[in-house]
Scaffold this active site. Structure first.
Site, PDB file in Angstrom:
ATOM      1  N   ASP A 107       0.794  -1.236   0.000  1.00 31.13           N
ATOM      2  CA  ASP A 107       0.000   0.000   0.000  1.00 31.13           C
ATOM      3  C   ASP A 107       0.823   1.281   0.000  1.00 31.13           C
ATOM      4  O   ASP A 107       1.935   1.339   0.512  1.00 31.13           O
ATOM      5  CB  ASP A 107      -0.970   0.014   1.190  1.00 31.13           C
ATOM      6  CG  ASP A 107      -0.291  -0.278   2.535  1.00 31.13           C
ATOM      7  OD1 ASP A 107       0.670  -1.081   2.575  1.00 31.13           O
ATOM      8  OD2 ASP A 107      -0.714   0.292   3.555  1.00 31.13           O
ATOM      9  N   GLU A 173      -0.778  -2.305   5.017  1.00 33.42           N
ATOM     10  CA  GLU A 173       0.115  -2.364   6.191  1.00 33.42           C
ATOM     11  C   GLU A 173      -0.023  -1.108   7.038  1.00 33.42           C
ATOM     12  O   GLU A 173       0.115  -1.140   8.251  1.00 33.42           O
ATOM     13  CB  GLU A 173       1.577  -2.541   5.751  1.00 33.42           C
ATOM     14  CG  GLU A 173       2.533  -2.882   6.884  1.00 33.42           C
ATOM     15  CD  GLU A 173       2.896  -1.708   7.775  1.00 33.42           C
ATOM     16  OE1 GLU A 173       2.990  -1.900   8.997  1.00 33.42           O
ATOM     17  OE2 GLU A 173       3.070  -0.591   7.260  1.00 33.42           O
ATOM     18  N   GLU A 174      -0.294   0.016   6.357  1.00 37.16           N
ATOM     19  CA  GLU A 174      -0.356   1.301   7.071  1.00 37.16           C
ATOM     20  C   GLU A 174      -1.631   1.450   7.897  1.00 37.16           C
ATOM     21  O   GLU A 174      -1.837   2.463   8.555  1.00 37.16           O
ATOM     22  CB  GLU A 174      -0.257   2.479   6.086  1.00 37.16           C
ATOM     23  CG  GLU A 174       0.990   2.472   5.201  1.00 37.16           C
ATOM     24  CD  GLU A 174       2.263   2.854   5.943  1.00 37.16           C
ATOM     25  OE1 GLU A 174       2.203   3.160   7.141  1.00 37.16           O
ATOM     26  OE2 GLU A 174       3.330   2.830   5.301  1.00 37.16           O
TER      27      GLU A 174
HETATM   28 NI    NI Z   1       6.364   0.763   5.785  1.00 42.79          NI
END
Ligand code: NI
Length: 435
Positions: A107, A173-174
């Site tokens: 992402d 992931e964020e």
């Molecule tokens: Ni990262």
């Protein structure tokens, strides 16, 4: 009896002489280095394409299609739509053995890029109601490209591979939008570590604060857990001129904020672990001469072991409730666990350290201090042993302190970092499978 044991051991390959084994390993290392070097032009090309077309978490549709097409072209079994937009590839080696996973995140971030690179992103979107650009400002484009490169190298070693490599391309992931489960947590829930069952997992992160050529790691707690807390203090409002008619939530909240500082400074064994308790918002009242009925605080908790994390949760509840009670108020404490500790299994880390030292050179493998940022690779490590490594991403000779950091509009990566990243992923997998 005398000659039976040596024959048996020789049959199992356990008596292979150290020099012969070393020579064999050196030949394989040289082959991997050569294959990784040959991948560089492709990895750079993939990375630039991905960089120009970033997508926010849970929306990585183009990225997923791009990955799936590359993996299929290599003859790798591909599963799409895992954890919404995640892609999982399975490469079965020519010899029997365990399953090891390699993971990359996919992402981008809601940031308007200002690098001026020829392949800079011009993508625009709306995030939480606000118009904003989209940018690969954490380097996840490089992670995808390097893992695709590793998949191509491992495909070429397939015949001799004693086991299976699972490639996990992970969305979000964020973090996901508030209230939405996503990222590693969702992929794990959907069974990414099962069928076939994964024994160990490796991941790497390009790192602006390290020079190209370096690998950084820390055994045990490497990156912090990240939890959000909120405290609503419920008192009683009154005219600001008659505070004795109130139960003042502002004064109570102020006492709580001060007392929370002692959780780290007086109640945490700092010789074991660092920890952070930060109050980031304080909200109360609408007018200077009115005591409001309630006040709300929110903040973040960072810890490096599940034990410390849980002690801090208990201490926040005890402190808020106790101080509220002493003032005649009540407190509602909410703790939302977000990401666990990125915990590098000490046995796995010790076992793979010689691999990293062989790939990067002993002086280029550096044990670092704990990082108070969080990483959802931790969700895999909660289930199976894992090792997460930082890959130097700043040009040699440039002071890392002077470059634009991750999550900023000027963030850049030196592409000469990629061959070491590809080699590291490939060799960690090969060495793990070869036991
Ligand atoms: Ni990262």
């Amino acid at each position: 009896m005398k000659h039976v044991l040596p024959t048996l051991l020789a049959g199992l390959g356990l008596l292979a002489t150290a020099p012969a084994a070393r020579a064999q390993r050196a030949t394989l290392d040289a082959r991997i280095a050569q294959l990784a070097a040959a991948e560089q032009a492709k990895v750079v090309g993939w990375r630039r394409d991905l960089h120009e077309h970033p997508e926010l978490g849970n929306e990585e549709n183009r990225t997923a299609a791009f990955i799936a097409a590359q993996l299929k072209a290599l003859g790798i079994e591909v599963q799409t739509g895992v954890g919404r937009t995640g892609v999982v590839g399975l490469l079965k080696g020519g010899k029997p053995g365990p399953v090891v996973a390699l993971r990359a995140d996919m992402d981008g971030l809601p940031i308007t890029e200002s690098t001026g690179l020829p392949f800079a992103s011009t993508v625009k979107t709306t995030y939480l109601g606000q118009p904003v650009g989209v940018m690969h400002a954490c380097g996840h484009d490089t992670h995808v490209a390097m893992l695709l490169g590793a998949a191509e190298v491992l495909s070429q070693l397939k015949k001799d591979l004693p086991g299976t490599v699972k490639f996990i391309f992970q969305p979000a992931e964020e973090g996901s939008l508030p209230g939405v489960v996503g990222g590693a947590k969702l992929m794990v829930q959907e069974g990414v570590l099962e069928n076939p069952k994964v024994e160990a997992i490796f991941g790497l992160h390009i790192w602006a604060s390290a020079p190209v050529g370096q690998l950084q790691y820390r055994p045990r707690g490497e990156m912090a857990s990240s939890d959000r807390f909120s405290i609503k203090v419920i008192g009683k409002g009154s005219h600001g001129a008659k505070p004795w008619s109130s139960i003042d939530p502002v004064v109570t909240a102020a006492e709580i904020i001060t007392a929370l500082q002692t959780i780290v400074s007086r109640q945490t064994d700092l010789t074991q672990d660092a920890a952070v308790v930060t109050v980031g918002t304080v909200q109360a009242g609408v007018r200077y001469n009115i005591i409001p009925p309630d006040a709300t605080l929110s903040g973040t908790i960072r810890a490096f072991s599940p034990d410390t994390q849980q002690r801090i949760w208990a201490a926040i509840k005890r402190t808020a409730n106790g101080i509220a009670a002493a003032n005649g108020a009540t407190a509602e404490v909410g703790i939302e666990p977000y990401v666990p500790v990125t915990f590098n299994d000490p046995v796995l880390t010790a076992r793979m350290l010689p691999t990293m030292q062989r790939v990067a050179g002993t002086k280029n493998v550096v044990e670092i201090k704990a990082v108070t940022g969080a990483e959802d690779f931790a969700c895999y490590q909660e289930k199976i042993p894992g090792l997460f490594v930082f890959l130097g991403g700043t040009a040699p000779g440039t002071d890392p302190a002077t470059v634009a950091d991750h999550h900023t509009a000027g963030f850049k990566v030196d592409e000469s970092a990629f061959p070491l990243g590809v080699k590291t992923l490939v060799t960690l997998a090969v060495d793990y499978l070869s036991k």
